[in-house]
Design a protein around this motif. Structure first.
Motif, PDB file in Angstrom:
ATOM      1  N   PRO A 170      41.335  33.580  38.951  1.00 45.73           N
ATOM      2  CA  PRO A 170      40.192  32.682  38.753  1.00 45.73           C
ATOM      3  C   PRO A 170      39.980  32.364  37.280  1.00 45.73           C
ATOM      4  O   PRO A 170      40.247  33.194  36.407  1.00 45.73           O
ATOM      5  CB  PRO A 170      39.024  33.499  39.305  1.00 45.73           C
ATOM      6  N   LEU A 172      42.917  30.522  49.192  1.00 45.18           N
ATOM      7  CA  LEU A 172      41.538  30.027  49.177  1.00 45.18           C
ATOM      8  C   LEU A 172      40.770  30.468  50.419  1.00 45.18           C
ATOM      9  O   LEU A 172      39.650  30.996  50.291  1.00 45.18           O
ATOM     10  CB  LEU A 172      41.518  28.504  49.018  1.00 45.18           C
ATOM     11  N   HIS A 222      39.659  34.093  50.283  1.00 48.49           N
ATOM     12  CA  HIS A 222      38.603  34.407  49.320  1.00 48.49           C
ATOM     13  C   HIS A 222      37.347  33.562  49.526  1.00 48.49           C
ATOM     14  O   HIS A 222      36.486  33.515  48.644  1.00 48.49           O
ATOM     15  CB  HIS A 222      39.135  34.217  47.898  1.00 48.49           C
ATOM     16  N   LEU A 234      36.919  30.313  49.733  1.00 47.23           N
ATOM     17  CA  LEU A 234      36.859  29.165  48.835  1.00 47.23           C
ATOM     18  C   LEU A 234      37.481  27.937  49.493  1.00 47.23           C
ATOM     19  O   LEU A 234      38.268  28.045  50.430  1.00 47.23           O
ATOM     20  CB  LEU A 234      37.611  29.459  47.532  1.00 47.23           C
ATOM     21  N   ARG A 235      37.131  26.779  48.956  1.00 53.12           N
ATOM     22  CA  ARG A 235      37.770  25.535  49.375  1.00 53.12           C
ATOM     23  C   ARG A 235      38.018  24.672  48.140  1.00 53.12           C
ATOM     24  O   ARG A 235      37.335  24.821  47.122  1.00 53.12           O
ATOM     25  CB  ARG A 235      36.905  24.784  50.384  1.00 53.12           C
ATOM     26  N   ARG A 242      38.025  21.680  45.438  1.00 52.74           N
ATOM     27  CA  ARG A 242      37.017  20.746  44.935  1.00 52.74           C
ATOM     28  C   ARG A 242      37.670  19.948  43.815  1.00 52.74           C
ATOM     29  O   ARG A 242      38.399  20.483  43.004  1.00 52.74           O
ATOM     30  CB  ARG A 242      35.809  21.520  44.397  1.00 52.74           C
ATOM     31  N   VAL A 280      37.587  24.860  42.565  1.00 55.75           N
ATOM     32  CA  VAL A 280      37.167  25.399  43.868  1.00 55.75           C
ATOM     33  C   VAL A 280      35.652  25.510  43.953  1.00 55.75           C
ATOM     34  O   VAL A 280      34.942  25.450  42.932  1.00 55.75           O
ATOM     35  CB  VAL A 280      37.802  26.787  44.124  1.00 55.75           C
ATOM     36  N   GLU A 281      35.176  25.709  45.180  1.00 59.45           N
ATOM     37  CA  GLU A 281      33.777  25.996  45.450  1.00 59.45           C
ATOM     38  C   GLU A 281      33.693  26.879  46.687  1.00 59.45           C
ATOM     39  O   GLU A 281      34.682  26.980  47.440  1.00 59.45           O
ATOM     40  CB  GLU A 281      32.993  24.687  45.683  1.00 59.45           C
ATOM     41  N   PRO A 282      32.566  27.571  46.918  1.00 57.57           N
ATOM     42  CA  PRO A 282      32.440  28.405  48.107  1.00 57.57           C
ATOM     43  C   PRO A 282      32.632  27.588  49.373  1.00 57.57           C
ATOM     44  O   PRO A 282      32.115  26.468  49.487  1.00 57.57           O
ATOM     45  CB  PRO A 282      31.020  28.951  48.002  1.00 57.57           C
ATOM     46  N   ALA A 283      33.382  28.132  50.310  1.00 53.40           N
ATOM     47  CA  ALA A 283      33.671  27.407  51.548  1.00 53.40           C
ATOM     48  C   ALA A 283      32.413  27.164  52.369  1.00 53.40           C
ATOM     49  O   ALA A 283      32.348  26.212  53.150  1.00 53.40           O
ATOM     50  CB  ALA A 283      34.706  28.169  52.359  1.00 53.40           C
TER      51      ALA A 283
END
Length: 206
Positions: free
Chosen positions: A22, A166, A169, A171-172, A174, A201-204
């Motif tokens: 990250p 992703l 963890h 994540l998705r 972005r 990325v951002e939280p899924a």
């Protein structure tokens, strides 16, 4: 005169290992220009690379002359996107859109950029000079990995990123896929090319 080198002074952003890691990328200033199509066959891609480097070196010279500050020109970078994200895994290059960039130190201003662009046009007359602009880009949270080898062999790593790392963890993706070219492709064996692959990325569940 101390020389600023983004690859050394911002190792957190301009080095990577062959494991996913990250990063959180702050607002930074860039020279940038946009295009579309395969980088292997597009004349525009070649012209933009030439225009960016001509401008970057002119800006560097002006910074030394006017500010007494010296820096190493940063590596070429690219933001890549397509209406179909699988175009990158499948290497459907004709469907790609891109933005090429060269990062600038904090002390490079818009006025200095405009003067540098003018000098580049006067001295080098790059064909795509009219496409080059100076702008800020804030990437934020991302995951990156070092790819060693030909650009055309990035697909499996990108598939692992999107299909395994992703989701595992939470994540998705972005924003746009980001590549940082640490090697000079004109002088480096394709098997030894070093490229940072970065995905914002951002939280899924966000």
């Amino acid at each position: 005169m101390r020389n600023y080198d983004v690859k050394k002074d911002r190792r957190d952003l301009y080095t990577a290992t062959t494991s996913f890691a990250p990063v959180d990328v702050p607002m930074m200033n860039f020279l940038m220009a946009d295009g579309a199509g395969s980088p292997n066959t597009s004349r525009l891609h070649t012209d933009i690379v030439q225009a960016l480097y001509a401008t970057a070196y002119a800006v560097r010279a002006l910074a030394v002359e006017e500010l007494g500050r010296k820096h190493t020109v940063g590596p070429l970078e690219g933001l890549w996107w397509s209406e179909d994200p699988r175009a990158f895994v499948d290497r459907d290059e004709d469907a790609w859109q891109w933005r090429l960039l060269i990062v600038q130190p904090d002390w490079i201003t818009r006025d200095l950029f405009e003067a540098g662009l003018g000098r580049a046009v006067e001295e080098k007359a790059p064909a795509a000079a009219g496409r080059v602009r100076f702008d800020a880009f804030h990437e934020g949270p991302a995951v990156q990995i070092l790819h060693v080898g030909p650009y055309d062999e990035e697909g499996p790593t990108l598939a692992r990123l999107h299909d395994e790392h992703l989701p595992r963890h939470g994540l998705r993706p972005r924003g746009t896929h980001h590549e940082i070219y640490l090697s000079d492709a004109r002088r480096t064996d394709p098997a030894r090319l070093r490229t940072i692959l970065r995905q914002p990325v951002e939280p899924a569940d966000g």
